[in-house]
Design a protein around this motif. Structure first.
Motif, mmCIF file in Angstrom:
data_model
loop_
_atom_site.group_PDB
_atom_site.id
_atom_site.type_symbol
_atom_site.label_atom_id
_atom_site.label_comp_id
_atom_site.label_asym_id
_atom_site.label_seq_id
_atom_site.Cartn_x
_atom_site.Cartn_y
_atom_site.Cartn_z
ATOM 1 N N SER A 1 8.285 6.895 -4.719
ATOM 2 C CA SER A 1 8.187 7.270 -3.454
ATOM 3 C C SER A 1 8.900 8.507 -2.921
ATOM 4 O O SER A 1 9.776 8.822 -3.415
ATOM 5 C CB SER A 1 8.694 5.800 -2.758
ATOM 6 N N CYS B 1 5.028 5.109 -2.246
ATOM 7 C CA CYS B 1 5.053 5.388 -0.825
ATOM 8 C C CYS B 1 5.233 6.791 -0.161
ATOM 9 O O CYS B 1 5.705 7.439 -1.086
ATOM 10 C CB CYS B 1 5.937 4.254 0.043
ATOM 11 N N LEU B 2 5.043 7.254 1.071
ATOM 12 C CA LEU B 2 5.007 8.654 1.561
ATOM 13 C C LEU B 2 5.558 8.377 2.961
ATOM 14 O O LEU B 2 4.527 8.089 3.731
ATOM 15 C CB LEU B 2 4.092 9.401 1.223
ATOM 16 N N GLY C 1 5.549 10.999 5.635
ATOM 17 C CA GLY C 1 5.379 12.613 5.900
ATOM 18 C C GLY C 1 6.456 13.132 6.740
ATOM 19 O O GLY C 1 7.381 12.650 7.278
ATOM 20 N N ARG D 1 2.464 1.682 -1.979
ATOM 21 C CA ARG D 1 1.237 2.726 -1.726
ATOM 22 C C ARG D 1 1.116 2.706 -0.210
ATOM 23 O O ARG D 1 -0.060 2.743 0.140
ATOM 24 C CB ARG D 1 0.014 2.250 -2.501
ATOM 25 N N CYS D 2 2.143 2.794 0.593
ATOM 26 C CA CYS D 2 2.025 3.016 2.073
ATOM 27 C C CYS D 2 2.256 4.395 2.290
ATOM 28 O O CYS D 2 3.202 5.023 1.677
ATOM 29 C CB CYS D 2 2.783 2.123 2.851
ATOM 30 N N THR D 3 1.653 4.848 3.576
ATOM 31 C CA THR D 3 1.726 6.275 3.852
ATOM 32 C C THR D 3 1.744 6.249 5.489
ATOM 33 O O THR D 3 1.163 5.678 6.202
ATOM 34 C CB THR D 3 0.650 7.252 3.723
ATOM 35 N N GLU E 1 1.963 9.022 8.385
ATOM 36 C CA GLU E 1 1.576 10.338 8.339
ATOM 37 C C GLU E 1 2.697 11.159 9.316
ATOM 38 O O GLU E 1 3.605 10.670 9.833
ATOM 39 C CB GLU E 1 0.286 10.788 9.197
ATOM 40 N N LEU F 1 -2.160 2.691 5.501
ATOM 41 C CA LEU F 1 -2.115 4.486 6.068
ATOM 42 C C LEU F 1 -1.966 4.225 7.342
ATOM 43 O O LEU F 1 -2.745 3.843 8.260
ATOM 44 C CB LEU F 1 -3.315 5.006 5.646
ATOM 45 N N ARG G 1 -1.432 6.328 11.079
ATOM 46 C CA ARG G 1 -1.938 7.336 11.470
ATOM 47 C C ARG G 1 -1.874 7.453 13.173
ATOM 48 O O ARG G 1 -1.782 6.302 13.616
ATOM 49 C CB ARG G 1 -3.191 8.063 11.129
ATOM 50 N N ASN H 1 -5.119 2.405 2.782
ATOM 51 C CA ASN H 1 -4.791 3.851 2.097
ATOM 52 C C ASN H 1 -5.558 3.842 0.902
ATOM 53 O O ASN H 1 -5.261 3.395 -0.210
ATOM 54 C CB ASN H 1 -3.175 3.665 1.743
ATOM 55 N N ILE I 1 -0.494 8.162 -2.990
ATOM 56 C CA ILE I 1 0.165 9.220 -3.107
ATOM 57 C C ILE I 1 0.724 9.430 -4.598
ATOM 58 O O ILE I 1 1.176 8.414 -5.331
ATOM 59 C CB ILE I 1 1.482 9.343 -2.427
#
Length: 344
Positions: free
Chosen positions: A234, A260-261, A263, A275-277, A279, A315, A317, A330, A334
């Motif tokens: 992550s 995960c990311l 931003g 695996r969550c993002t 933004e 994801l 946003r 998502n 990433i």
């Protein structure tokens, strides 16, 4: 199997009032062999419980000899090294993982995390703040704040400068522990008590508080607050942050799962699954209203972000037209840049 939680032999700094300012433990032991404890009982009249035992040079010599005869050559070698020191030496024994009661006990628990012997929330750190004196961390080590003006004057009179790098309860981790397989661009931004997993890169603006850290590998360009743990693979982007128990998260334990990311300039006040993002520029708090979208981009429900806590493959946003926070599956997990994360 050992009945004891941890032991460590260390040296440290005291002020003129004979109070501990800090303690350095080069080789702490979690769940130590009972035979190590037997030597301590015989040589120091130790009666059990959690205790920080300040040792004379003669006591250190005896313990080194007895440990060596019992087959604990590794532990004995450190004891021999401490024999030659003019620093105060302390043997800290933790029979249980009870709330720390002394400064040496508190420092041992922080060392256990930074040595990767325990993960964040893996040791009891309740009540730790009153046990950590606020000191000046200088190029000559820890200095009591009341003694600092005199030390600065003496340095000047000798043609030197006593450099004060920070005034804080926590020292930087790398003055005590340098974990294998990591990159830390600015060591002052990682506190003792941080867990930095192998393969972690911490860039210049990255920060990791105590009782927090990363499983590794990962890229940290933002802030990991106290109590937050970031899973394997992550990334936290530049200016991004996590809401810890000391920064508004209350009793909620914030964590990021694997892959995960966050931003740039984003943040989270809820735990994320894998695996969550989130933004760039979007900060999610537990009370944020989130529109749930289906695969066609249609709104199917509106919930509070806390209702999505710990779920994977999300994801987050912001709708650029109306500003609504939205969440959908998502689909593009990433993938970390392998070249970016290489450490050799």
């Amino acid at each position: 199997m050992s009945n004891y939680f941890a032991i460590a032999l260390g040296c440290g700094t005291k002020n003129r009032k004979d109070n501990w300012l800090e303690v350095f433990y080069p080789d702490p032991s979690l769940n130590p062999d009972n035979k190590l404890i037997d030597v301590i009982r015989e040589e120091l009249d130790y009666q059990g419980g959690n205790a920080a035992l300040e040792l004379t040079h003669r006591q250190v010599q005896h313990i080194a000899r007895e440990w060596r005869e019992a087959g604990f050559e590794h532990e004995a070698s450190y004891a021999v090294a401490f024999q030659e020191s003019d620093r105060p030496v302390v043997l800290t024994v933790l029979e249980t993982d009870a709330e720390p009661a002394t400064t040496p006990e508190a420092y041992l628990k922080l060392h256990l995390i930074s040595h990767r012997l325990a993960k964040p929330h893996g040791v009891n750190l309740s009540g730790i703040f009153p046990l950590l004196p606020n000191v000046a961390w200088t190029n000559e080590g820890a200095v009591d704040l009341e003694e600092l003006p005199e030390r600065q004057l003496l340095a000047r009179l000798n043609g030197k400068v006593l450099e004060v790098n920070s005034v804080d309860k926590f020292p930087k981790m790398t003055d005590y522990v340098v974990p294998a397989g990591v990159r830390i661009a600015d060591t002052s931004r990682v506190r003792l008590g941080a867990y930095v997993g192998e393969g972690t890169t911490i860039m210049h603006e990255g920060f990791i508080n105590f009782n927090a850290g990363t499983e590794g590998p990962g890229m940290i360009e933002g802030r990991i607050s106290a109590g937050v743990f970031v899973g394997k693979g992550s990334d936290i982007g530049g200016g991004a942050s996590t809401m810890g128990t000391l920064s508004g998260g209350g009793n909620i334990i914030i964590s990021l799962g694997e892959g995960c990311l966050l931003g740039a300039n984003a943040g989270t006040g809820i735990p994320l699954g894998d695996r969550c993002t989130i933004e760039a520029g979007l900060y999610i708090t537990s009370g944020s209203k989130v529109q749930l979208l289906d695969d066609k981009g249609e709104i199917v429900n509106t919930v509070k972000a806390r209702d999505l806590a710990g779920q994977s493959d999300l994801l987050f946003r912001r709708n650029t037209t109306n500003g609504a926070v939205q969440c959908l599956t998502n689909k593009s997990a990433i993938a970390l840049n392998e070249e970016l994360h290489k450490h050799n």
